[in-house]
Design an enzyme around this catalytic site. Structure first.
Site, PDB file in Angstrom:
ATOM      1  N   SER A 163      24.990  44.451  38.712  1.00  0.00           N
ATOM      2  CA  SER A 163      24.571  43.295  39.502  1.00  0.00           C
ATOM      3  C   SER A 163      23.081  42.988  39.373  1.00  0.00           C
ATOM      4  CB  SER A 163      24.917  43.498  40.984  1.00  0.00           C
ATOM      5  OG  SER A 163      24.040  44.418  41.580  1.00  0.00           O
TER       6      SER A 163
ATOM      7  N   LYS B  32      19.315  46.202  45.641  1.00  0.00           N
ATOM      8  CA  LYS B  32      19.323  44.742  45.625  1.00  0.00           C
ATOM      9  C   LYS B  32      17.916  44.212  45.915  1.00  0.00           C
ATOM     10  CE  LYS B  32      23.755  43.795  45.039  1.00  0.00           C
ATOM     11  NZ  LYS B  32      24.097  45.143  44.588  1.00  0.00           N
TER      12      LYS B  32
END
Length: 233
Positions: free
Chosen positions: A154, A192
């Protein structure tokens, strides 16, 4: 090799099987671990199965089998992840967070590897200090550091690939746009980009295949900030 919640659940299942011969129900597991929903139990069961600690028997309701137990069987209390970071080649923590990192032969520092971190869907990822990795001293900032192996894709547009090793400075604060280790609901860890807007916290992927996840401020705790990346070819 287990997170605190995984360890608690494994011991609970083991003790119930030893006492009654019947595994606990998902509702009983949820109540024992103070979780809000059974979905958290499903994730923990899957993680324990993937790590080879339990086995689900086919075609039988509530059929769980303990395959092995962790080396340390003593119950542990519940608390959020706080890595026990050892810094410097002599294995001693600095006296304060502002101390300069201790160098190994003047060029590198032995940083503890704390397990895996998800760069994708969050997983119960952070484990225990298993070994150390040498990190060039020029890549480190002041304070305590730990390393994690990246699992997932991701963050590929930020240059972070599956299998990379990220070096994290331990901190509970971060600026907007920083790439952080975030702990969601005291259970799931993920790597993230952090964004704050009003009373919300966004965990933003660097891959258009993944959606940005929005949480209330009390559901996300910063566990560290990315300072370096290591890759083997």
């Amino acid at each position: 090799m287990l997170t605190r919640k995984q360890h608690e659940l494994l011991i609970f299942i083991h003790e119930r099987l030893r006492e009654t011969g019947v595994p606990p129900s998902f509702d009983e597991m949820k109540d024992a671990l103070d979780l809000k929903s059974k979905s958290g139990i499903h994730r923990l069961i899957t993680a324990l199965e993937e790590r080879g600690f339990i086995r689900r028997l086919p075609n039988r309701a509530r059929a769980l089998e303990i395959i092995r137990l962790p080396d340390a069987m003593s119950p542990v209390g519940r608390r959020r992840f706080e890595p026990n970071v050892i810094e410097g080649s002599l294995g001693k923590r600095p006296a304060s967070a502002d101390a300069e990192p201790a160098a190994d032969s003047g060029t590198s520092v032995a940083v503890p590897m704390m397990g895996r971190i998800a760069a994708g869907t969050p997983i119960s990822a952070i484990q225990h200090h298993s070994h150390t990795v040498p990190v060039p001293v020029d890549l480190l900032t002041k304070g305590e550091h730990y390393a994690l192996e990246v699992k997932g894709d991701s963050m590929i547009e930020a240059g972070i690939l599956d299998g990379d090793t990220v070096v994290i400075r331990r901190t509970d604060s971060a600026d907007n746009g920083d790439i952080v280790v975030a702990l969601v609901d005291d259970e799931e860890a993920t790597l993230k980009r952090l964004r704050r807007k009003g009373g919300s916290v966004a965990l933003e992927a660097a891959n258009p295949a993944y959606e940005t996840r929005i949480f209330g401020p009390d559901r996300v705790k910063v566990q560290g900030r990315l300072v370096a990346l290591l890759r083997r070819y």
